[in-house]
Each structure stands twice: as structure tokens, then as C-alpha cells.
Design a protein around this motif. Structure first.
Motif, PDB file in Angstrom:
ATOM      1  N   GLU A   1       0.826  -1.202   0.000  1.00 45.81           N
ATOM      2  CA  GLU A   1       0.000   0.000   0.000  1.00 45.81           C
ATOM      3  C   GLU A   1       0.861   1.253   0.000  1.00 45.81           C
ATOM      4  O   GLU A   1       0.585   2.212  -0.731  1.00 45.81           O
ATOM      5  CB  GLU A   1      -0.937   0.000   1.209  1.00 45.81           C
ATOM      6  CG  GLU A   1      -1.928   1.154   1.200  1.00 45.81           C
ATOM      7  CD  GLU A   1      -3.015   0.997   2.244  1.00 45.81           C
ATOM      8  OE1 GLU A   1      -3.682   2.002   2.541  1.00 45.81           O
ATOM      9  OE2 GLU A   1      -3.192  -0.120   2.760  1.00 45.81           O
TER      10      GLU A   1
ATOM     11  N   ARG B   1      -6.900   2.028  -2.809  1.00 48.63           N
ATOM     12  CA  ARG B   1      -7.879   1.173  -2.142  1.00 48.63           C
ATOM     13  C   ARG B   1      -8.667   0.356  -3.157  1.00 48.63           C
ATOM     14  O   ARG B   1      -8.920  -0.841  -2.949  1.00 48.63           O
ATOM     15  CB  ARG B   1      -8.821   2.023  -1.296  1.00 48.63           C
ATOM     16  CG  ARG B   1      -8.155   2.598  -0.043  1.00 48.63           C
ATOM     17  CD  ARG B   1      -9.067   3.558   0.691  1.00 48.63           C
ATOM     18  NE  ARG B   1     -10.312   2.916   1.127  1.00 48.63           N
ATOM     19  CZ  ARG B   1     -11.327   3.572   1.672  1.00 48.63           C
ATOM     20  NH1 ARG B   1     -11.257   4.887   1.840  1.00 48.63           N
ATOM     21  NH2 ARG B   1     -12.408   2.924   2.072  1.00 48.63           N
TER      22      ARG B   1
ATOM     23  N   LEU C   1      -6.311  -2.383  -4.622  1.00 50.49           N
ATOM     24  CA  LEU C   1      -6.010  -3.465  -3.689  1.00 50.49           C
ATOM     25  C   LEU C   1      -7.247  -4.286  -3.338  1.00 50.49           C
ATOM     26  O   LEU C   1      -7.147  -5.472  -3.038  1.00 50.49           O
ATOM     27  CB  LEU C   1      -5.364  -2.904  -2.424  1.00 50.49           C
ATOM     28  CG  LEU C   1      -3.943  -2.360  -2.606  1.00 50.49           C
ATOM     29  CD1 LEU C   1      -3.409  -1.815  -1.293  1.00 50.49           C
ATOM     30  CD2 LEU C   1      -3.013  -3.448  -3.157  1.00 50.49           C
TER      31      LEU C   1
END
Length: 214
Positions: free
Chosen positions: A92, A200, A203
Motif C-alpha cells: 500500500e 484502495r 487493492l
């Protein structure tokens, strides 16, 4: 007489250091306004405020000027996808770094102007698109290799890392690059919000679920 001759020689030497930059700047402006094929070397010299001889001392052809512009864009791209990211860092965090770097690249008028020129002129001059692709593709490959590396480590599940890399970049391009390319204002979202939602979303699709024991 010698003194007068010396003063004449001094002028070009003073301007020489800035002439290359002036030519590149003029080329970017004129190529964008009128297209690569519709700008002559004489017009470039006039727009750059340099003598025709000075222009040819710096660049033999318009193609050489384009390649110098491309070399500079390549230098900007080097920072967009850092070459050493592959094995390091939380996924991330790394994707956030890449996303911010790409958005920052979009803020450079010279990069966006150059890209618009490539789009406009590549049909008439296919070599322009080919040379631009030769610079762009290695940068994209860095992200592809990174995603493939994390897939091999069971952190991500990118069955097609090339597609995944283009999806990631595409989410960013849609917000900050393509509106500018068609002459519209960028969609007014804060960079942090764009990065957050892009990472976001990406992922959520590609992060491999962790086992309960981890």
C-alpha cells in the motif's frame, strides 16, 4: 580591429549556454501550437531568438530537437516509477508513492504538452509514436514487474500484471491527465483523495486474502 573582433566573438559565447534551452522551449511551444510538420528550422531559430547558424550548431534537424525533448521527458519519467521499488516496502505504501509520483508528473506542463504533440503528430509521423513508446514502455514495465513480483509472493493476485498496471495508471490518468489533454480542467479532487481511492480500489481487487493465521 582585434578588439572589435573580440567583442563580436563574445556575443555568441554569452548566448551559447542559453541557446539550447531557448530552442527547446521554442520547439515545444511551436510544435504544440502548429504541429511538428508545420514548423521550419528557420521559424524555430526566430522564435528562439538565435541565429540560424546557432540553431544548426545545436541541432542538425527537427528530429534531433524532438529527441532532445524526448530525452528530457524520459528523465521526468525516471522519477515517476522508481527503479528500486520492486522488492521493498508495504504494498500500500509503495503504490501510494507511485501514484503521487504519477500525479506530480502530470503537473509538469512540458510533459503534458509533449504528450499532446505526440498524439497530434504521430499519424503523420509514425516514428514519433514509436520513439515515445520506446521511452514509456520501460517505465510501465517497472510497475508490471513489481506487481508480478508481489503476485509470486502471494501478496497480490494479478493473473495479468500488464493489464493490472494499466488499470492502476488508468485510474490516475482519467482524473488528472486526460481532461487536460482534451482542453478541460482537471477534475477538482485533492491529490491525496485521488491516491487514496485509487490504491484502495486497486487493492480491493488484487490483494490476495490473508489466511486467518497471519
Amino acid at each position: 580591429m582585434d578588439s572589435s573582433s573580440g567583442s563580436i566573438e563574445a556575443g555568441p559565447k554569452v548566448r551559447h549556454s542559453g541557446s539550447r534551452e531557448a530552442i527547446i522551449e521554442a520547439a515545444g511551444r511551436l510544435f504544440l501550437e502548429r504541429g511538428f510538420g508545420f514548423v521550419s528550422m528557420d521559424e524555430l531559430a526566430e522564435a528562439a531568438g538565435v541565429a540560424r547558424r546557432t540553431l544548426y550548431n545545436q541541432f542538425a534537424t527537427k528530429e534531433d530537437i524532438f529527441r532532445e525533448m524526448l530525452r528530457r521527458v524520459s528523465g521526468q519519467l525516471e522519477n515517476a516509477v522508481p527503479s528500486g521499488i520492486e522488492p521493498h516496502g508495504d504494498v500500500e505504501d509503495v503504490l501510494r508513492v507511485i501514484a503521487h509520483a504519477i500525479l506530480e508528473l502530470h503537473r509538469h506542463p512540458e510533459y503534458c504538452g509533449f504528450l499532446r504533440m505526440v498524439v497530434a503528430d504521430s499519424r503523420q509521423f509514425p516514428w514519433i509514436a514509436e520513439e515515445f513508446a520506446a521511452v514509456m514502455e520501460p517505465q510501465t514495465e517497472r510497475l508490471v514487474h513489481y506487481l508480478a513480483h508481489l503476485t509470486a509472493r502471494d501478496i497480490l493476485d494479478c493473473r495479468n500484471p500488464v493489464l493490472a498496471a494499466h488499470q492502476f495508471m488508468g485510474m490516475l490518468n482519467e482524473i488528472s491527465l486526460w481532461p487536460w489533454m482534451i482542453g478541460r480542467e482537471s477534475i477538482p479532487f485533492a491529490a491525496e483523495d485521488v491516491v487514496d481511492e485509487t490504491v484502495r480500489t486497486f487493492l480491493q481487487r488484487y490483494r490476495r486474502p490473508q489466511s486467518k493465521g497471519n
